[in-house]
Design an enzyme around this catalytic site. Sequence first.
Site, short mmCIF file in Angstrom:
data_model
loop_
_atom_site.label_atom_id
_atom_site.label_comp_id
_atom_site.label_asym_id
_atom_site.label_seq_id
_atom_site.Cartn_x
_atom_site.Cartn_y
_atom_site.Cartn_z
N GLU A 63 -15.83 -30.31 -10.45
CA GLU A 63 -16.18 -30.76 -11.79
C GLU A 63 -16.54 -32.25 -11.80
O GLU A 63 -17.43 -32.68 -12.55
CB GLU A 63 -15.07 -30.47 -12.79
CG GLU A 63 -15.50 -30.76 -14.21
CD GLU A 63 -14.81 -29.92 -15.27
OE1 GLU A 63 -15.12 -30.16 -16.44
OE2 GLU A 63 -13.99 -29.05 -14.93
N GLY A 82 -18.24 -30.78 -19.73
CA GLY A 82 -18.10 -29.49 -19.08
C GLY A 82 -17.90 -28.39 -20.11
O GLY A 82 -17.16 -28.55 -21.08
N HIS A 89 -12.54 -19.44 -3.91
CA HIS A 89 -11.87 -20.07 -2.78
C HIS A 89 -12.02 -19.15 -1.58
O HIS A 89 -11.53 -18.03 -1.57
CB HIS A 89 -10.42 -20.35 -3.13
CG HIS A 89 -10.29 -21.12 -4.40
ND1 HIS A 89 -10.66 -22.45 -4.50
CD2 HIS A 89 -9.88 -20.76 -5.64
CE1 HIS A 89 -10.47 -22.86 -5.74
NE2 HIS A 89 -9.99 -21.86 -6.45
N ARG A 91 -11.75 -20.15 1.99
CA ARG A 91 -11.07 -20.46 3.25
C ARG A 91 -9.98 -21.50 2.97
O ARG A 91 -10.22 -22.44 2.23
CB ARG A 91 -12.09 -21.01 4.25
CG ARG A 91 -11.56 -21.48 5.56
CD ARG A 91 -12.69 -21.89 6.51
NE ARG A 91 -13.22 -20.71 7.17
CZ ARG A 91 -14.43 -20.17 6.92
NH1 ARG A 91 -15.24 -20.72 6.05
NH2 ARG A 91 -14.84 -19.11 7.57
N HIS A 106 -30.00 -25.84 -12.71
CA HIS A 106 -30.81 -26.07 -13.91
C HIS A 106 -30.37 -27.41 -14.50
O HIS A 106 -29.19 -27.60 -14.78
CB HIS A 106 -30.58 -24.95 -14.94
CG HIS A 106 -31.25 -25.20 -16.25
ND1 HIS A 106 -32.61 -25.07 -16.42
CD2 HIS A 106 -30.75 -25.59 -17.44
CE1 HIS A 106 -32.92 -25.35 -17.68
NE2 HIS A 106 -31.81 -25.68 -18.31
N GLY A 108 -31.50 -29.08 -17.54
CA GLY A 108 -32.27 -29.13 -18.78
C GLY A 108 -31.81 -30.22 -19.71
O GLY A 108 -30.84 -30.94 -19.45
N ARG A 110 -30.57 -29.77 -22.76
CA ARG A 110 -29.43 -29.38 -23.59
C ARG A 110 -28.24 -28.88 -22.78
O ARG A 110 -27.11 -29.04 -23.19
CB ARG A 110 -29.83 -28.32 -24.59
CG ARG A 110 -30.82 -28.83 -25.60
CD ARG A 110 -31.10 -27.81 -26.64
NE ARG A 110 -32.12 -28.33 -27.53
CZ ARG A 110 -32.47 -27.75 -28.64
NH1 ARG A 110 -31.90 -26.63 -29.01
NH2 ARG A 110 -33.40 -28.28 -29.39
N HIS A 111 -28.54 -28.23 -21.67
CA HIS A 111 -27.45 -27.80 -20.79
C HIS A 111 -27.92 -27.85 -19.35
O HIS A 111 -29.10 -27.89 -19.07
CB HIS A 111 -26.91 -26.41 -21.18
CG HIS A 111 -27.84 -25.29 -20.86
ND1 HIS A 111 -28.86 -24.90 -21.69
CD2 HIS A 111 -27.90 -24.47 -19.79
CE1 HIS A 111 -29.51 -23.89 -21.15
NE2 HIS A 111 -28.96 -23.61 -20.00
#
Length: 136
Positions: A63, A82, A89, A91, A106, A108, A110-111
Site C-alpha cells: 500500500e 486507498g 502470500h 512464499r 490503470h 486514470g 479518478r481512480h
Amino acid sequence: MIWKRAVTLEALNAMGEGNMVGLLDIRFDAIGDDSLEATMPVDARTCQPFGLLHGGASVVLAETLGSVAGYLCTEGAQKVVGVEVNANHLRAVTGGRVRGVCRALHAGGRHQVWQIDIYNEQGKMCCSSRLTTAVV
C-alpha cells in the site's frame, strides 16, 4: 514516463519519517519510467510470532508503494486514498529484506489500480498484491 510530479529518492524517503513507513524502515530505492521500488526488512518489526514475514507487513509495503506511485501520477493539490487492497502470500520469508516493485495497471484521473509484487533476496516472488486508489 507516467509520473507527473518530479521527485527524488531522498524526498520519498524523507516522507517516511515519523510515520509507519519510517517505523518499518521501508526505503524507496528505484524510480523507473513506469515503476517504483522499495525494500523493507524482515525482522522483529515485520515478523509474526512464528518468525515469518507478517502478511500485514507485506500489505503495508504494497500500500505504501501504490499510494506513493498514485500520488506521483497526480498534479497540484490532488491526492490519492486507498479504496481496496488485496494480497496473495506465495512464499514464506524469514530474514533479509524484501523488495516491492509497483507498476500501474490503470492510472486514470479518478481512480488507479496498482500491481505490487514483493520478492525475497533470492528474487523469488513471495507476495502479489493489488491496490485500488481514488484520486481526490
